[in-house]
Write a protein that holds these residues in place. Structure first.
Motif, PDB file in Angstrom:
ATOM      1  N   ILE A  16       0.835  -1.210   0.000  1.00 17.01           N
ATOM      2  CA  ILE A  16       0.000   0.000   0.000  1.00 17.01           C
ATOM      3  C   ILE A  16       0.870   1.260   0.000  1.00 17.01           C
ATOM      4  N   PHE A  32      -0.732   4.579  -0.728  1.00 18.72           N
ATOM      5  CA  PHE A  32      -1.813   5.109   0.107  1.00 18.72           C
ATOM      6  C   PHE A  32      -1.394   6.462   0.669  1.00 18.72           C
ATOM      7  N   ASP A  33      -2.160   7.503   0.387  1.00 15.86           N
ATOM      8  CA  ASP A  33      -1.774   8.859   0.771  1.00 15.86           C
ATOM      9  C   ASP A  33      -1.729   9.070   2.279  1.00 15.86           C
ATOM     10  N   LYS A  93      -9.643  -1.984  -3.902  1.00 21.20           N
ATOM     11  CA  LYS A  93      -8.564  -1.251  -3.263  1.00 21.20           C
ATOM     12  C   LYS A  93      -8.954   0.179  -2.899  1.00 21.20           C
ATOM     13  N   GLU A  94      -9.550   0.912  -3.808  1.00 23.14           N
ATOM     14  CA  GLU A  94      -9.875   2.310  -3.535  1.00 23.14           C
ATOM     15  C   GLU A  94     -10.914   2.443  -2.430  1.00 23.14           C
ATOM     16  N   TYR A 115      -9.087   1.886   0.766  1.00 22.26           N
ATOM     17  CA  TYR A 115      -8.337   3.101   1.112  1.00 22.26           C
ATOM     18  C   TYR A 115      -9.257   4.146   1.727  1.00 22.26           C
ATOM     19  N   GLU A 116     -10.484   4.244   1.235  1.00 24.51           N
ATOM     20  CA  GLU A 116     -11.430   5.213   1.796  1.00 24.51           C
ATOM     21  C   GLU A 116     -11.749   4.870   3.249  1.00 24.51           C
ATOM     22  N   LEU A 144      -9.654   3.321   5.287  1.00 24.61           N
ATOM     23  CA  LEU A 144      -8.445   3.674   6.040  1.00 24.61           C
ATOM     24  C   LEU A 144      -8.388   5.177   6.299  1.00 24.61           C
ATOM     25  N   ARG A 145      -8.753   5.967   5.299  1.00 24.49           N
ATOM     26  CA  ARG A 145      -8.764   7.419   5.502  1.00 24.49           C
ATOM     27  C   ARG A 145      -9.735   7.822   6.609  1.00 24.49           C
TER      28      ARG A 145
END
Length: 427
Positions: free
Chosen positions: A108, A111-112, A315-316, A319-320, A322-323
């Protein structure tokens, strides 16, 4: 189909079989379903609230969080059944190392949210890799800290000062004992409690890479752990008469009732202590294992991190999730709920019992728990308990080296092969 290292891992590591219906990854009412399985049942209420808030604020994703008892067994069983969740919440320990080694986690690196994580906790997770592996495989969420808890009111009443060296700690223990008060309650009947002071002493007396160095054949535990073992034995005179007769709960209760001035344990014990005495005034300090103050390092490992499974199809959406988990409000709620330490950068409010460790936490003067590198099959906690009963340091360390080779044979072979193949490369 599971192949290669993944199949070998799940067949080797599975310790039980639990039948449960796994969540599918199909869309429901036009939403993408993301399933998160996390291993801390004591934080169930927090995750229930997070799930509710996330779903109320997202129209395109449905988050499902489960917090089973014995989550690692549940997860390993599901891996065998090829019923992986999308995200797992686990500790920064040898299970994480095994998952990376088995190619089960997604890289990852893109990941930002990683930019918001403190560098020292990213490094701790990086160091858990058995051999260097490209990529980032987890988002460190919260950590805990271990050292020495103390009764702040008792210290103020008697005018005791916080020790900053090993000799000062022993002098303090002698002073406390002279006043008819027990310096420590230990509770070593539960063998895992032996690891708390052990980890804290190792942090200041050895390198953070000692286990990797042993695997490379560069040193031995007999050379590295002598002072640690001797200090563990020395401290016995300052605890209850028979520390292996009393459990973790006994020790928490005794400390809560003022039967000892200090307790060598992590911040995770505070809720148990406060359940006995909600009014106890607790603070903490770093375990001063060395006589050089500059050697002092706080033991602080990643208590919870989130990993996306390698086969996650969304994946996206993952990630959302996780954010959302990393939003300051949610991080602070977890800190408040579990007396945790944030791995995220920011101005978070920590529990007051961490006041004495705040300087180390703020400045990143931390290192991982050494037992995060120990294979569970080796039962190092039981080895330490047995040693504390018989006191034979040389025999204990010799056995430690022997057992290490026994339970890490395949890993040692792999590490040394890697070292040979990359011996001409610059680090």
């Amino acid at each position: 189909m599971l192949k290669g290292k993944k199949l070998l891992f799940v067949l080797t590591m599975m310790t039980g079989f639990c039948l449960l219906a796994g969540c599918g990854k199909n869309n429901k009412d036009g939403k993408t379903v993301i399933e998160l399985v996390q291993y801390k049942p004591e934080a169930t209420s927090y995750f229930e609230e997070v799930e509710e808030r996330f779903n109320a604020s997202h129209d395109d994703i449905e988050l499902k969080i489960s917090s089973p008892n014995d989550a690692m067994t549940v997860l390993k069983t599901r891996f065998v059944r090829e019923d992986n969740p999308d995200i797992i919440g686990i500790g920064g320990d040898i299970n994480y190392s095994n998952f990376i080694d088995a190619d089960m986690l997604m890289d990852i690196s893109d990941f930002d949210g990683l930019a918001d994580i403190k560098e020292n906790y990213l490094t701790i997770c990086e160091n858990l890799k058995f051999i260097p592996t490209e990529g980032t495989y987890s988002v460190p969420y919260v950590a805990n800290a271990a050292g020495i808890l103390y009764n702040r009111d008792m210290f103020e009443e008697h005018g005791w000062t916080i020790p900053e060296t090993w000799d000062e700690l022993l002098a303090l223990c002698d002073e406390i004992k002279a006043e008819g008060i027990l310096p420590f309650y230990m509770g070593y009947k539960d063998t895992w409690t032996c690891l708390s002071p052990w980890n804290s002493a190792v942090a200041s007396l050895t390198s953070s890479t000692v286990c990797k160095d042993v695997n490379k054949g560069e040193t031995t535990f007999s050379d590295q752990y002598v002072q640690v073992a001797e200090e563990m034995k020395t401290l016995l005179q300052y605890g209850e008469a028979n520390p292996v007769a009393y459990s973790y709960n006994d020790a928490c209760t005794a400390f809560a009732k003022g039967e000892s001035a200090m307790y060598m344990i992590g911040s995770y014990a505070v809720p148990q202590i406060q359940s006995v005495n909600p009014d106890i005034n607790i603070d903490s300090f770093v375990f001063p294992a060395s006589n050089n103050k500059d050697d002092m390092v706080l033991t602080s490992g990643v208590d919870l991190q989130f990993c996306v499974m390698e086969d996650c199809p969304n994946k996206e959406a993952a990630y959302e999730v996780l954010r959302f988990l990393l939003e300051d409000e949610n991080v602070q709620d977890y800190i408040d709920n579990q007396n945790a330490v944030p791995c995220k950068k920011g101005d978070f409010k920590l529990a007051s019992m961490l006041d004495g460790m705040r300087e180390y936490l703020n400045n990143g003067i931390v290192t991982d728990y050494q037992d995060h590198f120990y294979p569970s099959e080796m039962a190092v906690d039981a080895l330490i308990q047995t040693y504390l009963l018989d006191g034979d340091t040389e025999a204990f360390l010799k056995k430690f080296d022997t057992e290490w080779k026994r339970y890490n044979r395949d890993l040692i072979t792999k590490v040394r092969k890697y070292e040979q193949e990359h011996s001409g490369e610059e680090e």
